[in-house]
Design an enzyme around this catalytic site. Structure first.
Site, PDB file in Angstrom:
ATOM      1  N   HIS A 286     -41.037  39.398 -65.615  1.00 32.41           N
ATOM      2  CA  HIS A 286     -40.063  39.072 -64.604  1.00 32.41           C
ATOM      3  C   HIS A 286     -40.328  39.813 -63.297  1.00 32.41           C
ATOM      4  O   HIS A 286     -39.799  39.467 -62.256  1.00 32.41           O
ATOM      5  CB  HIS A 286     -38.713  39.494 -65.190  1.00 32.41           C
ATOM      6  CG  HIS A 286     -37.542  39.039 -64.432  1.00 32.41           C
ATOM      7  ND1 HIS A 286     -37.521  37.842 -63.763  1.00 32.41           N
ATOM      8  CD2 HIS A 286     -36.340  39.608 -64.234  1.00 32.41           C
ATOM      9  CE1 HIS A 286     -36.344  37.708 -63.192  1.00 32.41           C
ATOM     10  NE2 HIS A 286     -35.611  38.768 -63.456  1.00 32.41           N
ATOM     11  N   CYS A 287     -41.173  40.856 -63.344  1.00 26.70           N
ATOM     12  CA  CYS A 287     -41.261  41.768 -62.196  1.00 26.70           C
ATOM     13  C   CYS A 287     -42.618  41.787 -61.506  1.00 26.70           C
ATOM     14  O   CYS A 287     -42.721  41.474 -60.320  1.00 26.70           O
ATOM     15  CB  CYS A 287     -40.935  43.196 -62.649  1.00 26.70           C
ATOM     16  SG  CYS A 287     -39.309  43.360 -63.361  1.00 26.70           S
ATOM     17  N   ILE A 288     -43.653  42.168 -62.248  1.00 30.23           N
ATOM     18  CA  ILE A 288     -44.937  42.493 -61.608  1.00 30.23           C
ATOM     19  C   ILE A 288     -45.543  41.291 -60.857  1.00 30.23           C
ATOM     20  O   ILE A 288     -46.084  41.467 -59.766  1.00 30.23           O
ATOM     21  CB  ILE A 288     -45.954  43.084 -62.625  1.00 30.23           C
ATOM     22  CG1 ILE A 288     -45.286  44.188 -63.462  1.00 30.23           C
ATOM     23  CG2 ILE A 288     -47.203  43.603 -61.957  1.00 30.23           C
ATOM     24  CD1 ILE A 288     -44.873  45.426 -62.708  1.00 30.23           C
ATOM     25  N   ASP A 291     -42.413  40.778 -57.660  1.00 32.40           N
ATOM     26  CA  ASP A 291     -41.897  41.779 -56.726  1.00 32.40           C
ATOM     27  C   ASP A 291     -42.807  42.069 -55.521  1.00 32.40           C
ATOM     28  O   ASP A 291     -42.309  42.202 -54.397  1.00 32.40           O
ATOM     29  CB  ASP A 291     -41.588  43.093 -57.460  1.00 32.40           C
ATOM     30  CG  ASP A 291     -40.604  42.876 -58.593  1.00 32.40           C
ATOM     31  OD1 ASP A 291     -39.989  41.798 -58.642  1.00 32.40           O
ATOM     32  OD2 ASP A 291     -40.463  43.788 -59.430  1.00 32.40           O
TER      33      ASP A 291
END
Ligand SMILES: NC(=O)c1ccc[n+]([C@@H]2O[C@H](COP(=O)([O-])OP(=O)(O)OC[C@H]3O[C@@H](n4cnc5c(N)ncnc54)[C@H](O)[C@@H]3O)[C@@H](O)[C@H]2O)c1
Length: 457
Positions: A286-288, A291
């Site tokens: 969900h992030c790397i 973001d």
């Protein structure tokens, strides 16, 4: 002359003192907005410290599950939710009119990219608008969602002040505290990871530090909101860029006949100056993958480009295609088969080991590309027995993980290991399929015995 209003009389410093006193007495109430992978463990951490939590979510399903003592997050057990409910420390609600009840409001809603790969702050804006309608003096609003520097000040502050008529830093506090949750990592949980906090005034910083001191051993205050927002992006950009680097090294060393895994393992024995990152079939979670592009977007406002971020994105995005090419080449060389019509077992749908989260998983891209080239693909994932609905890939919903038996495995021409879950018997796999393409070094321990059946990609 008008009598002084409460707003003129009590400064935020005075309100912060009261906040600190009530934290010591454990009479503060915390509101967590967004009860997902980040919000639910956060609520649990406060409950464990005997602090009352009201959890807010727009999902009727999640609120019902929690209210009836059930968890929808694998690494949080039903019993843990039951304890929170039974001890009256936790309540879950969709009633946003109750947002004036908590003293601290911690926002943990999604921050995805939109279809143009620009920041989508819709969830943050909606929850901030809901808060603004009920905002009262002395409350602190903390954003935990990952975002670009400037979000709290430029997007949230005007919404909060506009509807309430209150002033940030005078009547209420705004802070930013990035979430550093690492789902599936047994070494760390919310309450053992230091928390960075940033706010623009000393009273706001004191309130933010006070609230997080209740649940973590170390709170790290930084100069202001933007700095705290930049800390989170820096952590994730550092990962994305370094993963891009080892993915590139994997390709280069692979062409030279050098095993990148052995290189990294040996380089890791250097006690300083080297931090190990590992290659894979792409970048997931969900992030790397998401973001870093929040910073790229904001940098454009300053006429700047973020070349490392773009380059890492390019290298990491090329990985699934390169892995699929390897599968096709090996099928041709080893079995004289084309990818079209070949039976491929995809091992692991989750984006990383030992979790059931398939958001942005490179496995979905592998599945898509293999099928586009005519392969007949099934999957195995002990953590995902049935594929749930995914808004990017609704077409995979309902597919079932195959049985992990010699009979079932022997039907495949090749197995492609995309996620290195611990709970998988790779020995059985190697004894059942003609060969394995391993993107995670999951078969390292079996290499001596099965060297001719393992292709690292
Ligand atoms: N998952 C991680 O490992 C992780 C780690 C660090 C940071 N983050 C960041 O934390 C944030 C939250 O991520 P997550 O993984 O918990 O997301 P999630 O999708 O698991 O949970 C978000 C929750 O917010 C709810 N929600 C959506 N709109 C809402 C609204 N207007 N009001 C109230 N609730 C609302 C959703 O129903 C959902 O339950 C994101 O910014 C993410 O980048 C996530």
């Amino acid at each position: 002359m008008n009598a002084p209003t409460v707003a003129e009389f009590d400064t935020l410093d005075t309100l912060a003192l009261d906040f600190e006193r009530r934290a010591t007495n454990k009479t503060l109430t915390v509101g967590v907005i967004g009860l997902g992978y980040v919000g639910l463990p956060l609520a649990q951490a406060f409950c464990r410290q005997d602090i009352r939590v009201i959890g807010f979510d727009v999902s009727e399903f999640k609120i019902k599950e929690l209210s009836e003592g059930r968890s929808y997050i694998k690494h949080i057990k039903d019993e843990a939710v039951k304890v929170m409910i039974d001890t009256d420390r936790f309540e879950a609600t969709t009633d946003f009119d109750r947002l004036d009840e908590p003293d601290a409001l911690l926002i943990c809603v999604p921050t995805p990219l939109d279809k143009h790969r620009d920041p989508d702050l819709d969830y943050v804006i909606k929850s901030t608008e809901a808060i603004s309608k009920k905002l009262r003096r002395g409350q602190i609003v903390v954003l935990e969602s990952t975002t670009y520097p400037g979000t709290s000040e430029e997007v949230m502050k005007p919404i909060l002040e506009g509807a309430s008529g209150l002033v940030a830093g005078l009547d209420f506090a705004i802070a930013y505290s990035p979430e550093r949750e690492d789902p599936g990592n047994p070494q760390f949980e919310t309450s053992t990871i230091p928390k960075v906090v940033g706010a623009n005034t000393s009273a706001e910083t004191r309130m933010a530090v006070t609230i997080y001191q209740q649940i973590v051993p170390q709170v790290v205050p930084v100069r202001d909101l933007r700095t705290a927002e930049a800390v989170k992006l820096t952590e994730n950009i550092y990962r994305a860029v370094n993963i891009g680097l080892v993915n590139e090294l994997k390709t280069v060393y692979g062409a030279m006949g050098i095993d990148v895994w052995e290189v990294i393992q040996a380089a890791s024995t250097k006690p300083f100056g080297f931090h190990a990152f590992y290659p894979g079939p792409g970048l997931g979670g969900h992030c790397i993958p998401i973001d870093p592009f929040y910073l790229s977007w904001k940098a454009r406002e300053f006429g700047l480009s973020t070349r490392f971020i773009e380059l890492a994105g390019e290298v990491n995005n090329a990985m699934p295609g390169s892995v699929v090419n390897t599968v096709a080449e090996e099928l041709s060389t080893r079995l004289e088969k084309s990818l079209k019509g070949a039976r491929v077992l995809l091992c692991g749908l989750a984006y990383k080991k030992n979790v059931d989260d398939m958001r942005e998983s490179p496995s979905l891209l592998l599945l898509e590309q293999l099928e586009a080239r005519g392969a007949v693909v099934d999957y195995y994932d002990p953590h995902i027995p049935v594929v749930p609905y995914d808004h990017d890939h609704p077409e995979y919903e309902g597919r079932k993980s195959v049985n992990w038996t010699p009979e079932s495995l022997s039907q495949f021409d090749v197995a492609l290991i995309a996620t290195d879950h611990d709970k998988v018997d790779y020995g059985l796999l190697l004894n059942s399929v003609p060969f394995v393409v391993d993107t995670r070094n999951a078969t390292a321990m079996l290499q001596n015995e099965h060297e001719d059946r393992i292709v690292k990609a």
